[in-house]
Design a protein around this motif. Sequence first.
Motif, PDB file in Angstrom:
ATOM      1  N   UNK A   4     -15.680  51.192  -8.454  1.00 34.65           N
ATOM      2  CA  UNK A   4     -15.575  50.667  -9.816  1.00 34.65           C
ATOM      3  C   UNK A   4     -15.930  51.757 -10.830  1.00 34.65           C
ATOM      4  N   UNK A   5     -16.978  52.505 -10.506  1.00 33.94           N
ATOM      5  CA  UNK A   5     -17.473  53.551 -11.410  1.00 33.94           C
ATOM      6  C   UNK A   5     -16.407  54.615 -11.680  1.00 33.94           C
ATOM      7  N   UNK A   6     -15.555  54.863 -10.671  1.00 32.25           N
ATOM      8  CA  UNK A   6     -14.561  55.923 -10.819  1.00 32.25           C
ATOM      9  C   UNK A   6     -13.127  55.395 -10.816  1.00 32.25           C
ATOM     10  N   UNK A   7     -12.987  54.093 -11.121  1.00 28.15           N
ATOM     11  CA  UNK A   7     -11.648  53.470 -11.207  1.00 28.15           C
ATOM     12  C   UNK A   7     -10.831  53.775  -9.958  1.00 28.15           C
ATOM     13  N   UNK A   8     -11.422  53.512  -8.786  1.00 29.96           N
ATOM     14  CA  UNK A   8     -10.726  53.776  -7.521  1.00 29.96           C
ATOM     15  C   UNK A   8     -10.523  52.460  -6.776  1.00 29.96           C
ATOM     16  N   UNK A   9      -9.417  51.743  -7.042  1.00 27.42           N
ATOM     17  CA  UNK A   9      -9.182  50.467  -6.350  1.00 27.42           C
ATOM     18  C   UNK A   9      -9.063  50.623  -4.840  1.00 27.42           C
ATOM     19  N   UNK A  58     -12.734  48.177 -17.555  1.00 25.62           N
ATOM     20  CA  UNK A  58     -12.032  47.164 -16.752  1.00 25.62           C
ATOM     21  C   UNK A  58     -11.533  46.026 -17.624  1.00 25.62           C
ATOM     22  N   UNK A 107      -8.318  57.325 -16.782  1.00 27.07           N
ATOM     23  CA  UNK A 107      -7.678  57.471 -15.472  1.00 27.07           C
ATOM     24  C   UNK A 107      -7.259  56.127 -14.867  1.00 27.07           C
ATOM     25  N   UNK A 108      -8.043  55.105 -15.140  1.00 32.89           N
ATOM     26  CA  UNK A 108      -7.776  53.810 -14.493  1.00 32.89           C
ATOM     27  C   UNK A 108      -6.953  52.860 -15.327  1.00 32.89           C
ATOM     28  N   UNK A 109      -7.042  52.980 -16.657  1.00 26.96           N
ATOM     29  CA  UNK A 109      -6.433  51.934 -17.493  1.00 26.96           C
ATOM     30  C   UNK A 109      -5.624  52.504 -18.661  1.00 26.96           C
ATOM     31  N   UNK A 163     -22.824  59.136 -11.236  1.00 28.81           N
ATOM     32  CA  UNK A 163     -21.480  59.222 -11.806  1.00 28.81           C
ATOM     33  C   UNK A 163     -21.463  59.047 -13.310  1.00 28.81           C
ATOM     34  N   UNK A 164     -22.610  59.226 -13.951  1.00 29.76           N
ATOM     35  CA  UNK A 164     -22.675  59.104 -15.412  1.00 29.76           C
ATOM     36  C   UNK A 164     -23.229  60.406 -15.996  1.00 29.76           C
ATOM     37  N   UNK A 192      -2.510  51.426  -9.398  1.00 30.25           N
ATOM     38  CA  UNK A 192      -3.829  51.749  -9.955  1.00 30.25           C
ATOM     39  C   UNK A 192      -4.714  50.512 -10.037  1.00 30.25           C
ATOM     40  N   UNK A 193      -4.080  49.342  -9.886  1.00 31.18           N
ATOM     41  CA  UNK A 193      -4.873  48.106  -9.888  1.00 31.18           C
ATOM     42  C   UNK A 193      -5.016  47.545  -8.467  1.00 31.18           C
ATOM     43  N   UNK A 214     -18.440  59.251 -19.132  1.00 28.89           N
ATOM     44  CA  UNK A 214     -18.130  58.722 -17.802  1.00 28.89           C
ATOM     45  C   UNK A 214     -17.252  57.483 -17.920  1.00 28.89           C
ATOM     46  N   UNK A 236     -17.850  51.557 -17.320  1.00 32.47           N
ATOM     47  CA  UNK A 236     -16.771  51.144 -16.419  1.00 32.47           C
ATOM     48  C   UNK A 236     -16.394  49.666 -16.570  1.00 32.47           C
ATOM     49  N   UNK A 237     -17.395  48.799 -16.723  1.00 36.16           N
ATOM     50  CA  UNK A 237     -17.089  47.362 -16.900  1.00 36.16           C
ATOM     51  C   UNK A 237     -16.312  47.156 -18.196  1.00 36.16           C
ATOM     52  N   UNK A 260     -19.212  52.221  -6.537  1.00 40.66           N
ATOM     53  CA  UNK A 260     -18.758  53.556  -6.925  1.00 40.66           C
ATOM     54  C   UNK A 260     -17.246  53.568  -7.157  1.00 40.66           C
ATOM     55  N   UNK A 301     -13.132  56.850 -16.863  1.00 46.70           N
ATOM     56  CA  UNK A 301     -12.649  55.689 -16.096  1.00 46.70           C
ATOM     57  C   UNK A 301     -11.522  55.006 -16.874  1.00 46.70           C
TER      58      UNK A 301
END
Lengths: 388, 279
Positions: free
Chosen positions: B241-246, A102, A122-124, A166-167, B57-58, A115, A98-99, B239, A119
């Motif tokens: 952070x772990x699941x990209x949930x801002x 980010x 879905x996030x980036x 979560x991994x 998302x951010x 995992x 995850x880091x 968590x 992330x």
Amino acid sequence: MKKLIAMTLSLAMVLSLAACGGGTKESSTPAPVESSAGTDVETAATTFGLKPFETRQTLRVGYFAGSAHASPFYIADVKGFFDELNVDVEYEPFTNGPAMMEASSSWDVATAGAAGDLVGMLGYDLICVGVADYEKNMGLFVRPDGGLADKNPEDWKGTTWLYPTGTNAQMILGGELNELGLSFDDIESVNMDIASALTAFKGGQGDGIAVWNAIATSAEDAGFVRVDDAGSLDITVFNGFMATPEALSDRRDLVKMAWEVYYLTWQWCNESDANMAEATALYLESCENEGIACDEHTAEVVMGYYACPSVSEVYKLMTETSADDAGLYTSRDLLQAEKDLLVTMDFLISVGKYTNENRNTILDNKMMDSSIAEECIAEMTDMGVVFK
Amino acid sequence: MGSAPETKKLTQEQRIAMVQEKKRRTQRLYLTLSIIGILVFLLIWEIASDAGFVNSRYLAAPSTIFKLFITKLTDPNPDGAVLGVNILASLQVSLTGFFLAIIVGIPLGLLMGWYGGFESFVRPIFELVRPIPPVSWIPLTIVWLGIGLPAKAFIVFFSAFVPCVINAYTGIKQTSPVLINFAKTCGASNFTIFWKVGIPSSLTMVFAGVRVALGNAWATLVAAEMLAASSGLGYMILMGRQFARPDLILLGIVVIGIIGVTFTAILGRVENRVLGWKK
């Protein structure tokens, strides 16, 4: 006198070129091999038969410290496979997915576990362009005298497990609990990173740990019993080769070069025992550079478990399609690599970490992209590159 | 020539009431301005999110965070615990560390400030320990104290302990020499002067230290729950952070902020009550 002046000028030019070629690396990266900048790129013979870039490029690698799946980048760098293609490598080391995701603005390509890949997608908006590993060395460890090694479900009830939630580690534990007819409600889970989990476990905390790679081997070396692992439980633990959307659009040739060198380097490692021994030594060196606890034995075990697919295998994984095994997604057939990634996704959905909407987002947006694999194979075939 | 208008003479009580009413009005005005400030900030944030100036998302919109707040009251996903459980777990960690810091830190600072010999004995160790970031204790804490409440409270303790010691030390050092000499003239022993003059005069600084300690305790919560956790606001943020949930991260931040403000307000009231005689 003229000869002396000519020699002095030549020496000065060589020194200045050498200085230009070696100044872009992070402190933790290996000493670069002597730069080949300035050579005739059209005629230069390269190890894999790939065509070098005409101008010097910089590839930014998100480097998963201590993971075998990151090692082909390092091996290629130290062996000069990137350098001869006119590519400098800059490393951004991370110890968790995850880091790494980010900080995706600081790298072009990276390898990470499912995992972390999820992330990133879905996030980036990160894109998976290949398969880096099917991690088998992800195991569950208990104390030899704790009574859990016998896998009696009654003994497992109420036990405390230390692992990063979560991994994939949680997925392996879930698989084991499932085999024993138990669920996560029957045990206590404590979220810890894998290094801290092993430290705490050695200090008498918890009844079991779920860890991977060098930490898993260290746990075994410390005398803990490997109850099961991804291999013995026959659970697919996907690790992806990720690229940023910016790199794919603006530096696509560089991403393709990274992809080709990555898999060809692993092919080179497997060509002989001597090459594998050298690769193992370089993996150990990379661990030492990044401050990851490792020794020769651990490095051998980790590299022994490393299951990076060959060029042909990854091409198949990234192009062959079939229906969604879960029957949830019917818009199109799925890539085999997508299905392997969904093993982790579906587990995380089952424990409430993600939703089916997240699953559809990844599939609808085709965040597993086969085009890089297709283009790379076409290029390598055109160039006459030998690959397996 | 007309005579000057007759001015109403106010009684003492009326004057006091008038001043108090004016003060109350000013306080109400300031409170209203504060609330308007927060609402304007939230409105700008919401508009920026809805208009797409910031990627949701951010940075999740306030309305999304509020919806999640309602959901998390009953839904344990994705972190595995409902909001109430997370709050209680964090309160347990932060308050244990915070009160330990007060119990150990304030007496230590007072004794260091009053007794020169004790200061010479303790201060070098304290100065060595003081600059160490609380997070750097995590690996050793796991070995020494395990992964339970004592370990996490220890990390919080370390962040809250330092301001308690420093402020108590500085506070008692600033005791007026006039008061000390007067007490001596009256025949008070050194301990009596410490107890009856030094400690009361240091209390303003001590309370300032406690305020800083409270802030530090909450600030270190995420780090403490990084050590090991299965619930807690810091864990919830991790968590997220772990699941990209801002939205989950921001909910954790907002709740930590609100609890911090509440505790600061409570502390302010306690301070007013304890130090009322000084004001």
